[in-house]
Design a protein around this motif. Structure first.
Motif, PDB file in Angstrom:
ATOM      1  N   TYR A 190      41.660  38.037  24.740  1.00  0.00           N
ATOM      2  CA  TYR A 190      40.532  38.910  25.063  1.00  0.00           C
ATOM      3  C   TYR A 190      40.385  38.952  26.574  1.00  0.00           C
ATOM      4  O   TYR A 190      40.468  37.926  27.259  1.00  0.00           O
ATOM      5  CB  TYR A 190      39.250  38.395  24.410  1.00  0.00           C
ATOM      6  N   TYR A 191      40.167  40.190  27.118  1.00  0.00           N
ATOM      7  CA  TYR A 191      40.234  40.411  28.556  1.00  0.00           C
ATOM      8  C   TYR A 191      38.966  41.064  29.089  1.00  0.00           C
ATOM      9  O   TYR A 191      38.238  41.755  28.363  1.00  0.00           O
ATOM     10  CB  TYR A 191      41.419  41.325  28.886  1.00  0.00           C
ATOM     11  N   LYS A 192      38.767  40.874  30.387  1.00  0.00           N
ATOM     12  CA  LYS A 192      37.737  41.572  31.156  1.00  0.00           C
ATOM     13  C   LYS A 192      38.426  42.479  32.166  1.00  0.00           C
ATOM     14  O   LYS A 192      39.333  42.049  32.882  1.00  0.00           O
ATOM     15  CB  LYS A 192      36.836  40.566  31.884  1.00  0.00           C
ATOM     16  N   ILE A 193      37.989  43.762  32.212  1.00  0.00           N
ATOM     17  CA  ILE A 193      38.513  44.715  33.184  1.00  0.00           C
ATOM     18  C   ILE A 193      37.374  45.094  34.119  1.00  0.00           C
ATOM     19  O   ILE A 193      36.357  45.643  33.690  1.00  0.00           O
ATOM     20  CB  ILE A 193      39.077  45.976  32.499  1.00  0.00           C
ATOM     21  N   ASN A 197      39.734  47.782  38.413  1.00  0.00           N
ATOM     22  CA  ASN A 197      40.912  47.700  37.546  1.00  0.00           C
ATOM     23  C   ASN A 197      41.712  46.423  37.729  1.00  0.00           C
ATOM     24  O   ASN A 197      42.943  46.432  37.715  1.00  0.00           O
ATOM     25  CB  ASN A 197      41.817  48.922  37.735  1.00  0.00           C
ATOM     26  N   SER A 198      41.014  45.312  37.877  1.00  0.00           N
ATOM     27  CA  SER A 198      41.679  44.024  37.790  1.00  0.00           C
ATOM     28  C   SER A 198      41.459  43.456  36.394  1.00  0.00           C
ATOM     29  O   SER A 198      40.438  43.731  35.750  1.00  0.00           O
ATOM     30  CB  SER A 198      41.153  43.054  38.857  1.00  0.00           C
ATOM     31  N   LEU A 199      42.429  42.675  35.923  1.00  0.00           N
ATOM     32  CA  LEU A 199      42.428  42.163  34.556  1.00  0.00           C
ATOM     33  C   LEU A 199      42.326  40.650  34.588  1.00  0.00           C
ATOM     34  O   LEU A 199      43.057  39.977  35.319  1.00  0.00           O
ATOM     35  CB  LEU A 199      43.717  42.589  33.846  1.00  0.00           C
ATOM     36  N   GLU A 200      41.422  40.109  33.750  1.00  0.00           N
ATOM     37  CA  GLU A 200      41.268  38.657  33.658  1.00  0.00           C
ATOM     38  C   GLU A 200      41.106  38.267  32.193  1.00  0.00           C
ATOM     39  O   GLU A 200      40.286  38.843  31.483  1.00  0.00           O
ATOM     40  CB  GLU A 200      40.050  38.188  34.453  1.00  0.00           C
ATOM     41  N   GLU A 201      41.893  37.295  31.753  1.00  0.00           N
ATOM     42  CA  GLU A 201      41.733  36.805  30.389  1.00  0.00           C
ATOM     43  C   GLU A 201      40.512  35.900  30.325  1.00  0.00           C
ATOM     44  O   GLU A 201      40.382  34.942  31.092  1.00  0.00           O
ATOM     45  CB  GLU A 201      42.976  36.040  29.934  1.00  0.00           C
ATOM     46  N   VAL A 202      39.599  36.187  29.395  1.00  0.00           N
ATOM     47  CA  VAL A 202      38.334  35.455  29.326  1.00  0.00           C
ATOM     48  C   VAL A 202      38.005  34.969  27.922  1.00  0.00           C
ATOM     49  O   VAL A 202      36.973  34.350  27.711  1.00  0.00           O
ATOM     50  CB  VAL A 202      37.167  36.336  29.835  1.00  0.00           C
ATOM     51  N   GLY A 203      38.867  35.227  26.940  1.00  0.00           N
ATOM     52  CA  GLY A 203      38.530  34.935  25.558  1.00  0.00           C
ATOM     53  C   GLY A 203      38.530  33.461  25.208  1.00  0.00           C
ATOM     54  O   GLY A 203      39.033  32.615  25.965  1.00  0.00           O
ATOM     55  N   PRO A 204      37.974  33.135  24.047  1.00  0.00           N
ATOM     56  CA  PRO A 204      37.937  31.726  23.618  1.00  0.00           C
ATOM     57  C   PRO A 204      39.306  31.144  23.330  1.00  0.00           C
ATOM     58  O   PRO A 204      39.446  29.929  23.190  1.00  0.00           O
ATOM     59  CB  PRO A 204      37.075  31.774  22.346  1.00  0.00           C
TER      60      PRO A 204
END
Length: 310
Positions: A190-193, A197-204
């Motif tokens: 699960y990601y945050k945009i 337009n930068s992408l960061e994985e933030v999921g559990p």
């Protein structure tokens, strides 16, 4: 939207969800967007429809005059997703086609969707599943193979090419907004945009040590003001779903923590959507409504402060 039916809420009892429209046997409502064109004196609700195999069908629109009238089916135009962006209105169809209605014209008139305002997004090996708009007003196109944007000339640009390796039919469906960011799932992550337009994985799924007993994939997401967000998580191993809380505070510091399950397990069902609304809530308060893949609807009252214990 509940499968082939569109229901309207007139109260909290099961009998109070009245049928507004039956889309017909084998048809499924997959997306809805309201749009108030500068050419009209009322809002219209547009509903995208597929058959049981996921093939797009003619879409329906509703003029909002009362609870059960006036639904109209388009005769030639089909859709799999819609999105309003300011005074512009977009429709996805034909797997990877994106069309824009002529600005300041009636979107219910098929002739106003000209070929000059139609664009292919990526190739037809993957389909458009969601349209979103970011905090800067840019249209974001979510396909099963990744995330796309359009430039001013209508040319498509693919962001984050690594997402194509997370092939999954559910990719891009679990979009949600929290603060200025869009959240979405691809593969098992699960990601945050962010608006730039930068992408960061933030999921559990990032928590790889220990075994909390609650694991799985995020299936829906909804931000709650500046306080925190909520997510539905589905564990395919035991076919159970859980309600999670994301974000919190440590004094004056915002933290991006997953708080584990804040509900008992929902057995043999998947949370597919969340929607925040004032409908049904006390004055000055809001509710979070949740939809499940078996047609069930649930809700709870949202807190008015950052710490729900208050």
């Amino acid at each position: 939207l509940a499968g082939r039916y569109i229901l309207v809420r007139n109260g909290d009892g099961a009998a109070n969800w009245d049928e507004s429209k039956d889309l017909g046997s084998g048809n499924v409502a997959v997306d809805v967007e309201t749009f108030y064109s500068n050419a009209l004196s009322t809002s219209l609700a547009f509903v995208a429809v597929t058959n049981a195999s996921g093939v797009e069908q003619e879409y329906w629109y509703y003029d909002g005059t009362n609870d059960t009238a006036t639904w109209t089916e388009q005769s030639n135009h089909k859709a799999i997703a819609f999105k309003a962006v300011g005074r512009e209105f977009y429709r996805a169809h034909d797997t990877n086609m994106l069309a824009k209605v002529d600005t300041n014209t009636d979107p219910a008139e098929e002739d106003n969707w000209s070929n000059d305002n139609a664009f292919r997004v990526g190739d037809k090996n993957s389909k458009i599943v969601r349209l979103e708009v970011n905090a800067e007003g840019a249209l974001m196109i979510f396909k099963t193979d990744g995330v796309y944007v359009l430039d001013k000339a209508g040319k498509d640009h693919k962001l984050f090419p690594q997402l194509k390796f997370a092939a999954n039919d559910d990719n891009g469906k679990s979009t949600g907004n929290y603060l200025n960011d869009i959240y979405v799932g691809y593969g098992e992550a699960y990601y945050k945009i962010t608006p730039d337009n930068s992408l960061e994985e933030v999921g559990p799924e990032r928590f790889i040590t220990g075994n909390a007993g609650i694991k799985g994939k995020i299936t829906c997401f909804q931000g709650h003001g500046s306080f925190h967000a909520y997510a539905g998580l589905h564990d395919t191993d035991n076919d159970k779903s859980y309600l999670l809380k994301y974000g919190g505070w440590r004094g004056h510091e915002r933290i991006t923590a997953w708080h584990g399950s804040i509900s008992t397990a929902f057995t043999t069902k998947t949370m597919t959507t969340m929607f925040k609304s004032t409908l049904g809530a006390a004055s000055g308060h809001t509710r979070l409504y949740m939809g499940f893949d078996d047609g069930d609807i649930a809700w709870f009252n949202l807190p008015c402060v950052a710490d729900p214990s208050d």
